[in-house]
Structures are given as C-alpha cells and as structure tokens.
Design a protein around this motif. Structure first.
Motif, short mmCIF file in Angstrom:
data_model
loop_
_atom_site.label_atom_id
_atom_site.label_comp_id
_atom_site.label_asym_id
_atom_site.label_seq_id
_atom_site.Cartn_x
_atom_site.Cartn_y
_atom_site.Cartn_z
N GLN A 1 0.88 -1.13 0.13
CA GLN A 1 -0.10 0.07 0.00
C GLN A 1 0.87 1.25 -0.12
O GLN A 1 1.99 1.36 0.43
CB GLN A 1 -0.93 0.16 1.19
N VAL A 2 0.48 2.32 -0.61
CA VAL A 2 0.96 3.43 -0.56
C VAL A 2 0.24 4.65 -0.13
O VAL A 2 -0.96 4.71 -0.17
CB VAL A 2 1.27 3.75 -2.15
N GLN A 3 0.86 5.54 0.65
CA GLN A 3 0.07 6.66 1.39
C GLN A 3 0.85 8.00 0.77
O GLN A 3 1.85 8.05 0.60
CB GLN A 3 0.40 6.58 2.97
N LEU A 4 -0.15 9.01 0.49
CA LEU A 4 0.33 10.22 0.12
C LEU A 4 -0.14 11.16 1.32
O LEU A 4 -1.24 11.21 1.71
CB LEU A 4 -0.22 10.59 -1.10
N VAL A 5 0.85 11.93 1.99
CA VAL A 5 0.37 12.99 3.07
C VAL A 5 0.60 14.25 2.41
O VAL A 5 1.66 14.56 2.14
CB VAL A 5 1.22 12.38 4.07
N GLU A 6 -0.23 15.06 2.50
CA GLU A 6 -0.29 16.34 2.11
C GLU A 6 -0.29 17.40 3.20
O GLU A 6 -0.78 17.08 4.52
CB GLU A 6 -1.55 16.75 1.47
N ALA A 24 5.12 10.77 -0.52
CA ALA A 24 4.66 9.22 -0.93
C ALA A 24 5.70 8.34 -0.12
O ALA A 24 6.71 8.41 0.08
CB ALA A 24 4.60 8.87 -2.23
N SER A 25 4.81 7.32 0.64
CA SER A 25 5.52 6.35 1.36
C SER A 25 4.78 4.94 1.43
O SER A 25 3.78 4.98 0.81
CB SER A 25 5.56 6.84 2.83
N GLY A 26 5.42 3.96 1.61
CA GLY A 26 4.92 2.64 1.55
C GLY A 26 5.60 1.79 0.43
O GLY A 26 6.89 1.98 0.24
N SER A 27 4.71 0.88 -0.12
CA SER A 27 5.41 0.05 -1.06
C SER A 27 5.60 0.67 -2.35
O SER A 27 4.73 0.70 -3.19
CB SER A 27 4.48 -1.09 -1.19
N ILE A 28 6.89 1.12 -2.51
CA ILE A 28 7.03 1.75 -4.05
C ILE A 28 8.30 1.43 -4.32
O ILE A 28 9.49 1.33 -4.04
CB ILE A 28 7.38 3.50 -3.41
N GLU A 100 4.76 2.59 -9.52
CA GLU A 100 5.17 1.24 -9.72
C GLU A 100 5.16 0.72 -8.21
O GLU A 100 6.20 1.00 -7.76
CB GLU A 100 6.14 1.11 -10.64
N TYR A 101 4.09 -0.10 -7.91
CA TYR A 101 4.36 -0.67 -6.45
C TYR A 101 5.03 -2.02 -6.48
O TYR A 101 5.42 -2.44 -5.41
CB TYR A 101 2.90 -0.78 -5.82
N SER A 102 5.13 -2.38 -7.59
CA SER A 102 6.06 -3.56 -7.87
C SER A 102 6.46 -3.79 -9.39
O SER A 102 5.70 -3.07 -10.11
CB SER A 102 5.35 -5.09 -7.23
N VAL A 103 7.24 -4.74 -9.55
CA VAL A 103 7.81 -4.73 -11.11
C VAL A 103 6.62 -4.81 -12.14
O VAL A 103 5.89 -5.80 -11.95
CB VAL A 103 8.63 -5.80 -11.20
N ARG A 104 6.65 -3.77 -12.84
CA ARG A 104 5.51 -3.66 -14.04
C ARG A 104 3.98 -3.66 -13.42
O ARG A 104 3.24 -4.01 -14.12
CB ARG A 104 5.87 -4.61 -14.90
N HIS A 105 3.97 -3.33 -12.03
CA HIS A 105 2.55 -3.22 -11.71
C HIS A 105 2.41 -1.93 -11.08
O HIS A 105 2.82 -1.10 -10.21
CB HIS A 105 2.27 -4.24 -10.42
N TYR A 106 1.30 -1.12 -11.76
CA TYR A 106 1.15 0.32 -11.35
C TYR A 106 -0.34 0.60 -10.91
O TYR A 106 -1.22 -0.04 -11.07
CB TYR A 106 1.21 1.27 -12.85
N HIS A 107 -0.28 1.89 -10.24
CA HIS A 107 -1.68 2.32 -9.70
C HIS A 107 -1.50 3.71 -9.58
O HIS A 107 -0.41 4.24 -9.01
CB HIS A 107 -1.87 1.50 -8.19
N ASN A 108 -2.50 4.19 -9.63
CA ASN A 108 -2.89 5.79 -9.33
C ASN A 108 -3.36 6.11 -7.84
O ASN A 108 -4.41 5.52 -7.67
CB ASN A 108 -3.64 6.27 -10.48
N PHE A 109 -2.37 6.65 -7.10
CA PHE A 109 -2.86 6.78 -5.75
C PHE A 109 -3.22 8.38 -5.66
O PHE A 109 -2.74 9.16 -6.24
CB PHE A 109 -1.79 6.52 -4.83
N TRP A 110 -3.99 8.55 -4.54
CA TRP A 110 -4.48 9.91 -4.22
C TRP A 110 -4.38 10.28 -2.87
O TRP A 110 -4.57 9.46 -1.86
CB TRP A 110 -6.15 10.21 -4.73
N GLY A 111 -3.92 11.52 -2.34
CA GLY A 111 -3.93 11.95 -1.20
C GLY A 111 -5.58 12.44 -0.53
O GLY A 111 -6.52 12.23 -1.42
#
Length: 120
Positions: A1-6, A24-28, A100-111
C-alpha cells in the motif's frame, strides 16, 4: 500500500502565497509522475500541475506563471509553490502519484486533499 500525505493548505489573502507538499511512502518500487489536482465546489476535479520522474512538467493554463511544481525524487515528495493567488484558486487540492508498487504493476494513488482558500 502507498500513502500520500499532504500539507501546506490554508487561508490566504488574494495576491498571497502558499506552498503545498506531498510525501509518498509505503510499497514503492518507483514513481512515474506526481502532481496536483484541485476541485472547487460544484466543479470537476482538474489538473493543476504534474511532473514526471524525468522532469517533464505540465501546467494548467490558469496557473502558468504563478504556480511552480517541483519534485524531490530521493524523498518521493512533490511541492507546489503557489504565488499571486486569486479567489478562483480556492479549492481542495489533491496530490496524485502514478506508482509502480512492484515490477510492472502500476496504480494511481491520491492524497486525502488539503483546503486552499483565497479570500480577503
């Protein structure tokens, strides 16, 4: 999981300045692009500015010459320096990261969003 803190939103008078930060922090594995969007009451969310990992930058026409986006890749952090603020800049500002949270796996994250209010 990825967190965006504004951080950095608030109330400012017309003509004033604010600086937004988003970390941004987490699985990056890597971050492709980072940017800022905003949504005013009754309006759709719109792009404000975005920067790729290679440094390519895109601004909305309405903020060109007033806002500056920058990025610290080592810290996975993006900044938005907002100068000459206008009442029409009032909105909730959202940080966005295409990760890219793992090799060739992408996701759009929002704060979670930070409120910017420009008013006298």
């Amino acid at each position: 999981q990825v967190q965006l803190v504004e951080s950095g939103g608030g109330l400012v008078q017309p003509g004033g300045s604010l600086r937004l930060s988003c970390a941004a922090s987490g699985s990056i594995f890597s971050i492709n692009s980072m940017g800022w969007y905003r949504q005013a009451p009754g309006k759709q969310r719109e792009l404000v500015a975005a920067v790729t990992s290679g440094g390519s930058i895109n601004y909305a026409d309405s903020v060109k010459g007033r806002f500056t986006i920058s990025r610290d890749n080592a810290k996975n952090t993006v900044y938005l320096q907002m100068n000459s603020l206008k009442p029409e800049d009032t909105a909730v500002y959202y940080c966005n990261a295409y990760v890219e949270y793992s090799v060739r796996h992408y996701h759009n994250f929002w704060g979670q969003g930070t409120q910017v209010t420009v008013s006298s």
